[in-house]
Design a protein around this motif. Structure first.
Motif, PDB file in Angstrom:
ATOM      1  N   GLU A 171       0.821  -1.204   0.000  1.00  0.00           N
ATOM      2  CA  GLU A 171       0.000   0.000   0.000  1.00  0.00           C
ATOM      3  C   GLU A 171       0.862   1.265   0.000  1.00  0.00           C
ATOM      4  O   GLU A 171       1.956   1.282   0.563  1.00  0.00           O
ATOM      5  N   TRP A 172       0.315   2.285  -0.603  1.00  0.00           N
ATOM      6  CA  TRP A 172       0.962   3.588  -0.698  1.00  0.00           C
ATOM      7  C   TRP A 172      -0.029   4.634  -0.217  1.00  0.00           C
ATOM      8  O   TRP A 172      -1.234   4.396  -0.166  1.00  0.00           O
ATOM      9  N   ILE A 173       0.503   5.818   0.102  1.00  0.00           N
ATOM     10  CA  ILE A 173      -0.346   6.907   0.568  1.00  0.00           C
ATOM     11  C   ILE A 173       0.012   8.177  -0.197  1.00  0.00           C
ATOM     12  O   ILE A 173       1.190   8.415  -0.498  1.00  0.00           O
ATOM     13  N   ALA A 174      -1.006   8.948  -0.549  1.00  0.00           N
ATOM     14  CA  ALA A 174      -0.805  10.220  -1.245  1.00  0.00           C
ATOM     15  C   ALA A 174      -1.529  11.313  -0.473  1.00  0.00           C
ATOM     16  O   ALA A 174      -2.634  11.105   0.031  1.00  0.00           O
ATOM     17  N   VAL A 175      -0.890  12.479  -0.380  1.00  0.00           N
ATOM     18  CA  VAL A 175      -1.496  13.658   0.235  1.00  0.00           C
ATOM     19  C   VAL A 175      -1.443  14.782  -0.792  1.00  0.00           C
ATOM     20  O   VAL A 175      -0.388  15.037  -1.372  1.00  0.00           O
ATOM     21  N   ALA A 176      -2.583  15.424  -1.018  1.00  0.00           N
ATOM     22  CA  ALA A 176      -2.632  16.572  -1.915  1.00  0.00           C
ATOM     23  C   ALA A 176      -3.239  17.755  -1.175  1.00  0.00           C
ATOM     24  O   ALA A 176      -4.202  17.603  -0.426  1.00  0.00           O
ATOM     25  N   PHE A 177      -2.637  18.913  -1.382  1.00  0.00           N
ATOM     26  CA  PHE A 177      -3.157  20.171  -0.859  1.00  0.00           C
ATOM     27  C   PHE A 177      -3.519  21.066  -2.035  1.00  0.00           C
ATOM     28  O   PHE A 177      -2.779  21.134  -3.026  1.00  0.00           O
ATOM     29  N   TYR A 178      -4.638  21.764  -1.913  1.00  0.00           N
ATOM     30  CA  TYR A 178      -5.002  22.778  -2.896  1.00  0.00           C
ATOM     31  C   TYR A 178      -5.642  23.935  -2.147  1.00  0.00           C
ATOM     32  O   TYR A 178      -6.476  23.721  -1.257  1.00  0.00           O
ATOM     33  N   LEU A 234      -4.630  39.016  -0.910  1.00  0.00           N
ATOM     34  CA  LEU A 234      -3.248  39.055  -1.397  1.00  0.00           C
ATOM     35  C   LEU A 234      -2.617  37.667  -1.471  1.00  0.00           C
ATOM     36  O   LEU A 234      -1.403  37.537  -1.437  1.00  0.00           O
ATOM     37  N   GLU A 235      -3.456  36.644  -1.581  1.00  0.00           N
ATOM     38  CA  GLU A 235      -2.925  35.290  -1.684  1.00  0.00           C
ATOM     39  C   GLU A 235      -3.126  34.781  -3.111  1.00  0.00           C
ATOM     40  O   GLU A 235      -3.848  35.372  -3.902  1.00  0.00           O
ATOM     41  N   HIS A 236      -2.475  33.678  -3.424  1.00  0.00           N
ATOM     42  CA  HIS A 236      -2.640  33.058  -4.741  1.00  0.00           C
ATOM     43  C   HIS A 236      -2.821  31.558  -4.565  1.00  0.00           C
ATOM     44  O   HIS A 236      -2.561  31.004  -3.493  1.00  0.00           O
ATOM     45  N   GLU A 237      -3.251  30.898  -5.617  1.00  0.00           N
ATOM     46  CA  GLU A 237      -3.467  29.464  -5.571  1.00  0.00           C
ATOM     47  C   GLU A 237      -2.153  28.721  -5.387  1.00  0.00           C
ATOM     48  O   GLU A 237      -1.103  29.176  -5.835  1.00  0.00           O
ATOM     49  N   ALA A 238      -2.263  27.570  -4.752  1.00  0.00           N
ATOM     50  CA  ALA A 238      -1.105  26.699  -4.566  1.00  0.00           C
ATOM     51  C   ALA A 238      -1.572  25.252  -4.582  1.00  0.00           C
ATOM     52  O   ALA A 238      -2.704  24.950  -4.219  1.00  0.00           O
ATOM     53  N   LEU A 239      -0.673  24.371  -4.991  1.00  0.00           N
ATOM     54  CA  LEU A 239      -0.973  22.951  -5.095  1.00  0.00           C
ATOM     55  C   LEU A 239       0.263  22.174  -4.686  1.00  0.00           C
ATOM     56  O   LEU A 239       1.381  22.540  -5.055  1.00  0.00           O
ATOM     57  N   GLY A 240       0.080  21.113  -3.911  1.00  0.00           N
ATOM     58  CA  GLY A 240       1.202  20.267  -3.529  1.00  0.00           C
ATOM     59  C   GLY A 240       0.762  18.820  -3.455  1.00  0.00           C
ATOM     60  O   GLY A 240      -0.367  18.526  -3.078  1.00  0.00           O
ATOM     61  N   LEU A 241       1.669  17.914  -3.819  1.00  0.00           N
ATOM     62  CA  LEU A 241       1.378  16.489  -3.816  1.00  0.00           C
ATOM     63  C   LEU A 241       2.568  15.727  -3.243  1.00  0.00           C
ATOM     64  O   LEU A 241       3.706  15.989  -3.625  1.00  0.00           O
ATOM     65  N   GLY A 242       2.293  14.800  -2.356  1.00  0.00           N
ATOM     66  CA  GLY A 242       3.307  13.908  -1.822  1.00  0.00           C
ATOM     67  C   GLY A 242       2.815  12.473  -1.911  1.00  0.00           C
ATOM     68  O   GLY A 242       1.629  12.211  -1.716  1.00  0.00           O
ATOM     69  N   ILE A 243       3.713  11.555  -2.221  1.00  0.00           N
ATOM     70  CA  ILE A 243       3.362  10.120  -2.314  1.00  0.00           C
ATOM     71  C   ILE A 243       4.476   9.329  -1.642  1.00  0.00           C
ATOM     72  O   ILE A 243       5.653   9.608  -1.844  1.00  0.00           O
ATOM     73  N   ASN A 244       4.078   8.341  -0.854  1.00  0.00           N
ATOM     74  CA  ASN A 244       5.056   7.526  -0.136  1.00  0.00           C
ATOM     75  C   ASN A 244       4.493   6.115   0.049  1.00  0.00           C
ATOM     76  O   ASN A 244       3.277   5.929   0.134  1.00  0.00           O
ATOM     77  N   HIS A 245       5.373   5.145   0.146  1.00  0.00           N
ATOM     78  CA  HIS A 245       4.939   3.781   0.440  1.00  0.00           C
ATOM     79  C   HIS A 245       4.726   3.657   1.947  1.00  0.00           C
ATOM     80  O   HIS A 245       5.312   4.384   2.740  1.00  0.00           O
TER      81      HIS A 245
END
Length: 145
Positions: free
Chosen positions: A116-123, A133-144
């Motif tokens: 099994e693996w796990i993924a975390v995404a932020f948006y 005064l903020e802007h969009e951001a996106l991040g993705l992490g994946i790990n076993h």
């Protein structure tokens, strides 16, 4: 090694979709376990804690199993590096975030031994702690796990 499901793609979609948009993609989500949430803060520790707490409460990881908590932590940090453009700091650099997150647990490889693996995404948004005064951001992490 071929992949059968794309946990990163699923996590990213879930983090970015509004609730009324989920139904269009629901069959894709049936093959994985998920946890969704929101967090806003100028404190990186609060962001990490919000995700960890939501995931543990949902039962997505087993709290007493170190390797599961460890995998989740590293996956969160990797996703935050995307949001913060490689500078793991928010409040210290006068930035704040307002993020939706999705955590996906699944078996992305056809070979059962890959486990099994796990993924975390932020948006969401990142920027100065001044509304507008903020802007969009996106991040993705994946790990076993």
């Amino acid at each position: 090694m071929p992949q059968k499901i794309r946990i990163g793609k699923i996590a990213t979609l879930l983090a970015m979709l509004d609730e009324d948009e989920y139904s269009s993609f629901e069959p894709m989500f049936d093959e994985v376990d998920t946890c969704l949430g929101k967090v806003g803060s100028m404190n990186m520790q609060k962001v990490i804690s919000a995700v960890e707490t939501a995931v543990k409460r949902s039962g997505l990881i087993e709290e007493g199993i170190y390797r599961e908590t460890h995998a989740l932590y590293h996956t969160i940090v990797e996703a935050l590096e995307g949001v913060t453009r490689g500078q793991l700091a928010i409040g210290e650099t006068m930035r704040t975030v307002g993020l939706r997150f999705a955590v996906v647990r699944g078996r992305p490889y056809e070979e059962e031994k890959e486990g099994e693996w796990i993924a975390v995404a932020f948006y969401g948004t990142i920027g100065a702690p001044i509304k507008g005064l903020e802007h969009e951001a996106l991040g993705l992490g994946i790990n076993h796990i």
